[in-house]
Design a protein around this motif. Sequence first.
Motif, PDB file in Angstrom:
ATOM      1  N   HIS A 161       0.841  -1.126   0.057  1.00  0.00           N
ATOM      2  CA  HIS A 161      -0.056   0.293   0.069  1.00  0.00           C
ATOM      3  C   HIS A 161       0.901   1.359  -0.042  1.00  0.00           C
ATOM      4  CE1 HIS A 161      -2.656   2.999   2.668  1.00  0.00           C
ATOM      5  NE2 HIS A 161      -2.711   3.237   1.177  1.00  0.00           N
ATOM      6  N   PHE A 162       0.782   1.756  -1.274  1.00  0.00           N
ATOM      7  CA  PHE A 162       1.736   3.048  -1.260  1.00  0.00           C
ATOM      8  C   PHE A 162       1.093   4.538  -0.584  1.00  0.00           C
ATOM      9  CE2 PHE A 162       3.818   6.775  -3.098  1.00  0.00           C
ATOM     10  CZ  PHE A 162       5.049   6.484  -3.205  1.00  0.00           C
ATOM     11  N   LEU A 232      -1.753   2.476  -5.316  1.00  0.00           N
ATOM     12  CA  LEU A 232      -1.611   3.906  -4.935  1.00  0.00           C
ATOM     13  C   LEU A 232      -3.301   4.343  -4.470  1.00  0.00           C
ATOM     14  CD1 LEU A 232       1.058   3.469  -6.526  1.00  0.00           C
ATOM     15  CD2 LEU A 232       0.646   5.750  -7.279  1.00  0.00           C
ATOM     16  N   ARG A 233      -3.883   3.846  -3.462  1.00  0.00           N
ATOM     17  CA  ARG A 233      -4.857   4.063  -2.890  1.00  0.00           C
ATOM     18  C   ARG A 233      -5.060   4.349  -1.484  1.00  0.00           C
ATOM     19  NH1 ARG A 233      -8.094   0.947   0.556  1.00  0.00           N
ATOM     20  NH2 ARG A 233     -10.269   0.847   0.018  1.00  0.00           N
ATOM     21  N   ASN A 234      -6.248   5.268  -0.910  1.00  0.00           N
ATOM     22  CA  ASN A 234      -6.089   5.773   0.362  1.00  0.00           C
ATOM     23  C   ASN A 234      -4.628   6.428   0.721  1.00  0.00           C
ATOM     24  OD1 ASN A 234      -8.565   4.990   0.184  1.00  0.00           O
ATOM     25  ND2 ASN A 234      -8.721   4.046   2.300  1.00  0.00           N
ATOM     26  N   MET A 235      -4.060   7.194  -0.039  1.00  0.00           N
ATOM     27  CA  MET A 235      -2.836   7.486   0.400  1.00  0.00           C
ATOM     28  C   MET A 235      -2.722   8.799   1.400  1.00  0.00           C
ATOM     29  SD  MET A 235      -0.986   7.515  -3.303  1.00  0.00           S
ATOM     30  CE  MET A 235      -2.624   8.498  -4.150  1.00  0.00           C
ATOM     31  N   SER A 236      -2.815   8.177   2.640  1.00  0.00           N
ATOM     32  CA  SER A 236      -2.617   9.098   3.975  1.00  0.00           C
ATOM     33  C   SER A 236      -1.125   9.560   3.757  1.00  0.00           C
ATOM     34  CB  SER A 236      -3.203   8.378   5.161  1.00  0.00           C
ATOM     35  OG  SER A 236      -2.470   9.239   6.193  1.00  0.00           O
ATOM     36  N   VAL A 237      -0.919  10.592   4.465  1.00  0.00           N
ATOM     37  CA  VAL A 237       0.568  11.188   4.765  1.00  0.00           C
ATOM     38  C   VAL A 237       1.139  10.308   6.065  1.00  0.00           C
ATOM     39  CG1 VAL A 237       0.143  13.597   4.113  1.00  0.00           C
ATOM     40  CG2 VAL A 237      -0.304  12.795   6.591  1.00  0.00           C
ATOM     41  N   ASP A 238       0.221   9.191   6.610  1.00  0.00           N
ATOM     42  CA  ASP A 238       0.872   8.390   7.592  1.00  0.00           C
ATOM     43  C   ASP A 238       0.693   6.868   7.163  1.00  0.00           C
ATOM     44  OD1 ASP A 238       1.075  10.314   9.719  1.00  0.00           O
ATOM     45  OD2 ASP A 238      -1.182  10.605   9.828  1.00  0.00           O
ATOM     46  N   HIS A 252      -6.575  11.753  -4.430  1.00  0.00           N
ATOM     47  CA  HIS A 252      -7.516  10.738  -4.913  1.00  0.00           C
ATOM     48  C   HIS A 252      -6.706   9.435  -5.156  1.00  0.00           C
ATOM     49  CE1 HIS A 252      -6.248  12.461  -8.882  1.00  0.00           C
ATOM     50  NE2 HIS A 252      -6.269  11.111  -9.262  1.00  0.00           N
ATOM     51  N   ASP A 253      -7.460   8.284  -5.356  1.00  0.00           N
ATOM     52  CA  ASP A 253      -6.844   7.005  -5.636  1.00  0.00           C
ATOM     53  C   ASP A 253      -6.400   7.144  -7.116  1.00  0.00           C
ATOM     54  OD1 ASP A 253      -7.724   6.350  -3.112  1.00  0.00           O
ATOM     55  OD2 ASP A 253      -9.206   4.935  -3.944  1.00  0.00           O
ATOM     56  N   ILE A 254      -5.152   6.406  -7.367  1.00  0.00           N
ATOM     57  CA  ILE A 254      -4.818   6.768  -8.738  1.00  0.00           C
ATOM     58  C   ILE A 254      -4.598   5.200  -9.486  1.00  0.00           C
ATOM     59  CG2 ILE A 254      -2.536   7.060  -9.855  1.00  0.00           C
ATOM     60  CD1 ILE A 254      -1.687   9.234  -7.848  1.00  0.00           C
ATOM     61  N   GLY A 255      -4.365   4.286  -8.764  1.00  0.00           N
ATOM     62  CA  GLY A 255      -4.337   2.936  -9.641  1.00  0.00           C
ATOM     63  C   GLY A 255      -3.239   1.901  -9.080  1.00  0.00           C
ATOM     64  N   ALA A 264      12.238   1.202 -10.164  1.00  0.00           N
ATOM     65  CA  ALA A 264      11.414   1.723 -11.155  1.00  0.00           C
ATOM     66  C   ALA A 264      10.194   1.615 -10.646  1.00  0.00           C
ATOM     67  CB  ALA A 264      11.281   0.881 -12.399  1.00  0.00           C
ATOM     68  N   VAL A 265       9.728   0.786  -9.881  1.00  0.00           N
ATOM     69  CA  VAL A 265       8.122   1.070  -9.360  1.00  0.00           C
ATOM     70  C   VAL A 265       7.954   2.045  -8.439  1.00  0.00           C
ATOM     71  CG1 VAL A 265       8.006  -0.687  -7.548  1.00  0.00           C
ATOM     72  CG2 VAL A 265       6.064  -0.636  -8.852  1.00  0.00           C
ATOM     73  N   ASP A 266       8.918   2.233  -7.615  1.00  0.00           N
ATOM     74  CA  ASP A 266       8.770   3.426  -6.615  1.00  0.00           C
ATOM     75  C   ASP A 266       8.901   4.529  -7.167  1.00  0.00           C
ATOM     76  OD1 ASP A 266       8.089   1.702  -4.428  1.00  0.00           O
ATOM     77  OD2 ASP A 266      10.003   2.019  -3.257  1.00  0.00           O
ATOM     78  N   GLN A 267       9.917   4.884  -8.172  1.00  0.00           N
ATOM     79  CA  GLN A 267       9.977   6.173  -8.881  1.00  0.00           C
ATOM     80  C   GLN A 267       8.861   6.344  -9.774  1.00  0.00           C
ATOM     81  OE1 GLN A 267      13.226   8.130  -9.416  1.00  0.00           O
ATOM     82  NE2 GLN A 267      11.303   9.300  -9.626  1.00  0.00           N
ATOM     83  N   ALA A 268       8.231   5.182 -10.257  1.00  0.00           N
ATOM     84  CA  ALA A 268       6.800   5.459 -11.111  1.00  0.00           C
ATOM     85  C   ALA A 268       5.760   6.004 -10.279  1.00  0.00           C
ATOM     86  CB  ALA A 268       6.484   4.454 -11.850  1.00  0.00           C
ATOM     87  N   SER A 269       5.884   5.470  -8.946  1.00  0.00           N
ATOM     88  CA  SER A 269       4.525   5.931  -8.159  1.00  0.00           C
ATOM     89  C   SER A 269       4.946   7.211  -7.698  1.00  0.00           C
ATOM     90  CB  SER A 269       4.814   4.957  -6.819  1.00  0.00           C
ATOM     91  OG  SER A 269       4.656   3.522  -7.147  1.00  0.00           O
ATOM     92  N   ILE A 270       6.092   7.789  -7.345  1.00  0.00           N
ATOM     93  CA  ILE A 270       6.373   9.141  -6.804  1.00  0.00           C
ATOM     94  C   ILE A 270       5.973   9.978  -7.947  1.00  0.00           C
ATOM     95  CG2 ILE A 270       8.222  10.570  -6.493  1.00  0.00           C
ATOM     96  CD1 ILE A 270       7.365   9.527  -4.052  1.00  0.00           C
ATOM     97  N   ASP A 271       6.318   9.611  -9.313  1.00  0.00           N
ATOM     98  CA  ASP A 271       6.138  10.363 -10.493  1.00  0.00           C
ATOM     99  C   ASP A 271       4.693  10.837 -10.631  1.00  0.00           C
ATOM    100  OD1 ASP A 271       8.725  10.742 -10.789  1.00  0.00           O
ATOM    101  OD2 ASP A 271       8.797   9.127 -12.558  1.00  0.00           O
ATOM    102  N   MET A 272       3.886   9.824 -10.369  1.00  0.00           N
ATOM    103  CA  MET A 272       2.494   9.697 -10.729  1.00  0.00           C
ATOM    104  C   MET A 272       1.860  10.803  -9.306  1.00  0.00           C
ATOM    105  SD  MET A 272       0.725   6.408 -11.908  1.00  0.00           S
ATOM    106  CE  MET A 272       0.814   5.941 -13.747  1.00  0.00           C
ATOM    107  N   VAL A 273       2.373  10.408  -8.099  1.00  0.00           N
ATOM    108  CA  VAL A 273       1.774  11.298  -7.027  1.00  0.00           C
ATOM    109  C   VAL A 273       2.137  12.682  -7.285  1.00  0.00           C
ATOM    110  CG1 VAL A 273       2.208  11.792  -4.504  1.00  0.00           C
ATOM    111  CG2 VAL A 273       1.948   9.335  -5.394  1.00  0.00           C
TER     112      VAL A 273
END
Length: 317
Positions: A161-162, A232-238, A252-255, A264-273
Amino acid sequence: MKKIVLFALAAALAACAPAGTKTAVPAQPKATVYFTSDISPEGLVKIYDKISQNVKGKVAIKFHTGEPHGPNILPVPMVKALQEHIPNSTLVETNVLYPSPRQTTEGHRETLKTNGWTFSEVDIMDEDGAVMIPVKGGKHFKEMSVGKHMLNYDSMVVLTHFKGHAMGGFGGSMKNIAIGCADGKIGKAMVHGSSQDNTWGATKSLFMENMAESAKATMDHFGDQIVYINVLRNMSVDCDCAGTSAAAPKAHDIGILASTDILAVDQASIDMVYQLPEAELHDLKERIESREGLHQLEYMKELGMGNNEYDLVNLDK
């Protein structure tokens, strides 16, 4: 034979180059990251199948239990669908370092019941203690203490859960195995820089580097038989470790993103956020950058843990 011929050819080309010129180094192929906006059991299974080629044998699915009644944990039906889809698979977790019911195996198992993780066995990997595994190329650690049961598995699916994180800035696939595979008594204390005077001695950039080295130990242990999925769902700061006290998500939820490459997967997640509208991004960005969380990505690259350049394959098209 082919490798010898290629090496000889490269040497010959280098010898022919004019003095003072640099021989071109072949570019590293980009990683592949898959994406779907379908945050559902079907979407999760579909994206997993794109990265599952080397997942075999006895499979550990590293997920996050969450604190009792945590509002942002992954939906049980999604995790259940994935676990049932992967032959010979088991959900795995470890106990925690901080005060929590999950600090003991007994309390952790009660939390599993509370949060609905009752549809299959959950292996608390440090229930019977820990074992040291090598950290190759680390500058802070030469070995890391992980849950002993991790050695019972041939492959690992890192199901994450990102979201934000109080110390790490954000928690992606790297954090999931860095903290989540380290055992609750020794490994987690090592990563957090625990000493006699300070349980949380490592902060900001040092904590990011400690996490990356811990994650690298698990990554190297499984070789090419470990894959990564970020939801990338329910992305609280916590983090989900905050339980019911976690801040309500503003983004909002992204996918779902998935790859065989952890960086790559963590970089792509940050890029989308970071593409979120400012009102949704603000709190997450502040949490990430105030903790120097982006250093996770920089140090993973320095350690050779993956590629921060990737091709994004959209499964929705």
